[in-house]
Motif scaffolding. Structure first.
Motif, PDB file in Angstrom:
ATOM      1  N   GLY A  90       0.813  -1.202   0.000  1.00  0.00           N
ATOM      2  CA  GLY A  90       0.000   0.000   0.000  1.00  0.00           C
ATOM      3  C   GLY A  90       0.848   1.254   0.000  1.00  0.00           C
ATOM      4  N   SER A  91       0.179   2.395   0.066  1.00  0.00           N
ATOM      5  CA  SER A  91       0.845   3.701   0.161  1.00  0.00           C
ATOM      6  C   SER A  91       0.427   4.319   1.488  1.00  0.00           C
ATOM      7  CB  SER A  91       0.417   4.608  -0.995  1.00  0.00           C
ATOM      8  OG  SER A  91       0.913   4.118  -2.205  1.00  0.00           O
ATOM      9  N   TYR A  92       1.288   4.207   2.469  1.00  0.00           N
ATOM     10  CA  TYR A  92       0.949   4.689   3.805  1.00  0.00           C
ATOM     11  C   TYR A  92       2.202   5.079   4.560  1.00  0.00           C
ATOM     12  CZ  TYR A  92       2.480   0.113   5.521  1.00  0.00           C
ATOM     13  OH  TYR A  92       3.222  -1.005   5.822  1.00  0.00           O
ATOM     14  N   MET A  93       1.994   5.845   5.623  1.00  0.00           N
ATOM     15  CA  MET A  93       3.072   6.227   6.537  1.00  0.00           C
ATOM     16  C   MET A  93       2.588   5.959   7.955  1.00  0.00           C
ATOM     17  SD  MET A  93       4.437   9.761   4.717  1.00  0.00           S
ATOM     18  CE  MET A  93       4.944  10.431   6.251  1.00  0.00           C
ATOM     19  N   ILE A  94       3.460   5.410   8.777  1.00  0.00           N
ATOM     20  CA  ILE A  94       3.128   5.151  10.171  1.00  0.00           C
ATOM     21  C   ILE A  94       3.280   6.454  10.949  1.00  0.00           C
ATOM     22  CG2 ILE A  94       3.720   3.812  12.240  1.00  0.00           C
ATOM     23  CD1 ILE A  94       2.646   2.102   9.968  1.00  0.00           C
ATOM     24  N   LYS A  95       2.290   6.745  11.793  1.00  0.00           N
ATOM     25  CA  LYS A  95       2.335   7.971  12.601  1.00  0.00           C
ATOM     26  C   LYS A  95       3.386   7.864  13.696  1.00  0.00           C
ATOM     27  CE  LYS A  95      -2.488   9.272  12.207  1.00  0.00           C
ATOM     28  NZ  LYS A  95      -3.695   9.609  12.950  1.00  0.00           N
ATOM     29  N   ASN A  96       3.861   9.028  14.127  1.00  0.00           N
ATOM     30  CA  ASN A  96       4.734   9.062  15.292  1.00  0.00           C
ATOM     31  C   ASN A  96       3.965   8.560  16.504  1.00  0.00           C
ATOM     32  OD1 ASN A  96       6.818  10.128  13.831  1.00  0.00           O
ATOM     33  ND2 ASN A  96       6.651  12.182  14.665  1.00  0.00           N
ATOM     34  N   ARG A  97       4.701   8.036  17.468  1.00  0.00           N
ATOM     35  CA  ARG A  97       4.089   7.551  18.708  1.00  0.00           C
ATOM     36  C   ARG A  97       4.340   8.563  19.819  1.00  0.00           C
ATOM     37  NH1 ARG A  97       7.418   2.300  18.916  1.00  0.00           N
ATOM     38  NH2 ARG A  97       8.919   3.805  18.180  1.00  0.00           N
ATOM     39  N   LYS A  98       3.356   8.762  20.668  1.00  0.00           N
ATOM     40  CA  LYS A  98       3.460   9.715  21.776  1.00  0.00           C
ATOM     41  C   LYS A  98       3.342   8.938  23.080  1.00  0.00           C
ATOM     42  CE  LYS A  98       1.684  14.298  22.827  1.00  0.00           C
ATOM     43  NZ  LYS A  98       0.657  15.281  22.464  1.00  0.00           N
ATOM     44  N   PHE A  99       4.277   9.202  24.012  1.00  0.00           N
ATOM     45  CA  PHE A  99       4.311   8.490  25.281  1.00  0.00           C
ATOM     46  C   PHE A  99       4.273   9.464  26.458  1.00  0.00           C
ATOM     47  CE2 PHE A  99       6.643   5.756  22.303  1.00  0.00           C
ATOM     48  CZ  PHE A  99       5.926   4.577  22.438  1.00  0.00           C
ATOM     49  N   GLU A 100       3.798   8.960  27.592  1.00  0.00           N
ATOM     50  CA  GLU A 100       3.855   9.696  28.860  1.00  0.00           C
ATOM     51  C   GLU A 100       4.510   8.793  29.893  1.00  0.00           C
ATOM     52  OE1 GLU A 100       0.985  11.259  32.454  1.00  0.00           O
ATOM     53  OE2 GLU A 100       0.174  11.275  30.430  1.00  0.00           O
ATOM     54  N   CYS A 101       5.581   9.284  30.513  1.00  0.00           N
ATOM     55  CA  CYS A 101       6.290   8.536  31.547  1.00  0.00           C
ATOM     56  C   CYS A 101       5.442   8.494  32.811  1.00  0.00           C
ATOM     57  CB  CYS A 101       7.643   9.188  31.838  1.00  0.00           C
ATOM     58  SG  CYS A 101       8.573   8.355  33.142  1.00  0.00           S
ATOM     59  N   GLN A 102       5.308   7.337  33.398  1.00  0.00           N
ATOM     60  CA  GLN A 102       4.519   7.187  34.622  1.00  0.00           C
ATOM     61  C   GLN A 102       5.315   7.574  35.867  1.00  0.00           C
ATOM     62  OE1 GLN A 102       0.962   6.160  34.439  1.00  0.00           O
ATOM     63  NE2 GLN A 102       1.824   7.198  32.656  1.00  0.00           N
ATOM     64  N   THR A 103       6.623   7.736  35.719  1.00  0.00           N
ATOM     65  CA  THR A 103       7.470   8.127  36.836  1.00  0.00           C
ATOM     66  C   THR A 103       7.540   9.643  36.977  1.00  0.00           C
ATOM     67  OG1 THR A 103       8.791   6.130  36.506  1.00  0.00           O
ATOM     68  CG2 THR A 103       9.764   7.868  37.868  1.00  0.00           C
ATOM     69  N   CYS A 104       7.843  10.355  35.856  1.00  0.00           N
ATOM     70  CA  CYS A 104       8.037  11.805  35.936  1.00  0.00           C
ATOM     71  C   CYS A 104       6.993  12.613  35.146  1.00  0.00           C
ATOM     72  CB  CYS A 104       9.447  12.176  35.459  1.00  0.00           C
ATOM     73  SG  CYS A 104       9.703  11.959  33.677  1.00  0.00           S
ATOM     74  N   GLN A 105       6.048  11.934  34.502  1.00  0.00           N
ATOM     75  CA  GLN A 105       4.976  12.550  33.705  1.00  0.00           C
ATOM     76  C   GLN A 105       5.460  13.304  32.467  1.00  0.00           C
ATOM     77  OE1 GLN A 105       4.555  12.470  37.295  1.00  0.00           O
ATOM     78  NE2 GLN A 105       3.377  10.689  36.623  1.00  0.00           N
ATOM     79  N   HIS A 106       6.704  13.086  32.063  1.00  0.00           N
ATOM     80  CA  HIS A 106       7.218  13.697  30.842  1.00  0.00           C
ATOM     81  C   HIS A 106       6.486  13.101  29.639  1.00  0.00           C
ATOM     82  CE1 HIS A 106       9.964  15.514  27.995  1.00  0.00           C
ATOM     83  NE2 HIS A 106      10.249  14.322  27.492  1.00  0.00           N
ATOM     84  N   VAL A 107       6.104  13.944  28.678  1.00  0.00           N
ATOM     85  CA  VAL A 107       5.456  13.494  27.445  1.00  0.00           C
ATOM     86  C   VAL A 107       6.407  13.750  26.290  1.00  0.00           C
ATOM     87  CG1 VAL A 107       3.497  13.878  25.890  1.00  0.00           C
ATOM     88  CG2 VAL A 107       3.153  13.967  28.369  1.00  0.00           C
ATOM     89  N   TRP A 108       6.602  12.737  25.427  1.00  0.00           N
ATOM     90  CA  TRP A 108       7.482  12.884  24.284  1.00  0.00           C
ATOM     91  C   TRP A 108       6.949  12.067  23.104  1.00  0.00           C
ATOM     92  CZ3 TRP A 108       8.219   9.307  27.982  1.00  0.00           C
ATOM     93  CH2 TRP A 108       8.676   8.040  27.623  1.00  0.00           C
TER      94      TRP A 108
END
Length: 168
Positions: A90-108
């Motif tokens: 197919g013709s597709y692109m995988i999206k970036n993944r977004k995470f939140e740390c459960q220790t320090c609540q940092h989101v990246w």
């Protein structure tokens, strides 16, 4: 000469890429493209309206409608004729993944299958190094990062070079 179809954004690679029919061993399988599966997931499983689903995939509503119609025809053909389904290309692109740390609540945010091909559950928080995290969906849904599963018979297919790929 036909114009190349736009790449559609896909949340993640399919977990399973091969479905076999009980009574279809001698029939050829139907090939369903990854973006066609994503259109079915968004419209029929998640219950999105076509405008929202098209926006999620980064497509016009008309292009989304064509992809969805093709996907539904292929699945119906496989079910009615007793054929297997192979999810490939197919013709597709995988999206970036977004995470939140459960220790320090940092989101990246992390590009798909980046950092040497690591899955989400293998990536440490860049702030504190913690491994406890949650994957954040676009809709705010929170998903546990668990791993160790393989995608299809050939294993997980890492990355697409970050560009618009034709996964044929």
């Amino acid at each position: 000469m036909a114009r190349q179809r736009c790449c559609g954004w896909v949340e993640e690679e399919p977990i399973c890429r091969k479905f076999s029919a009980e009574a279809g061993a001698d029939t050829l399988p139907v090939n369903l493209q990854v973006e066609e599966l994503e259109s079915l997931r968004l419209k029929d499983l998640a219950g999105m309206d076509q405008n929202a689903a098209a926006k999620t995939m980064g497509l016009s509503r008309a292009t989304f409608q064509r992809i969805l119609q093709t996907a539904r025809q292929k699945v119906a053909m496989a079910l009615v004729n007793g054929q297997g389904i192979i999810i490939v290309g197919g013709s597709y692109m995988i999206k970036n993944r977004k995470f939140e740390c459960q220790t320090c609540q940092h989101v990246w945010e992390v590009p798909p299958c980046s950092e040497g091909g690591k899955h989400g559950y293998e990536i440490a928080c860049p702030e504190c190094g913690g491994m406890k995290k949650i994957k954040l969906g676009e809709d705010g849904a929170r998903h546990a990062c668990v791993g160790g599963h393989h995608h299809g018979e050939s294993g997980h297919q890492h990355g697409n070079g970050g560009g618009c790929c034709d996964h044929s």
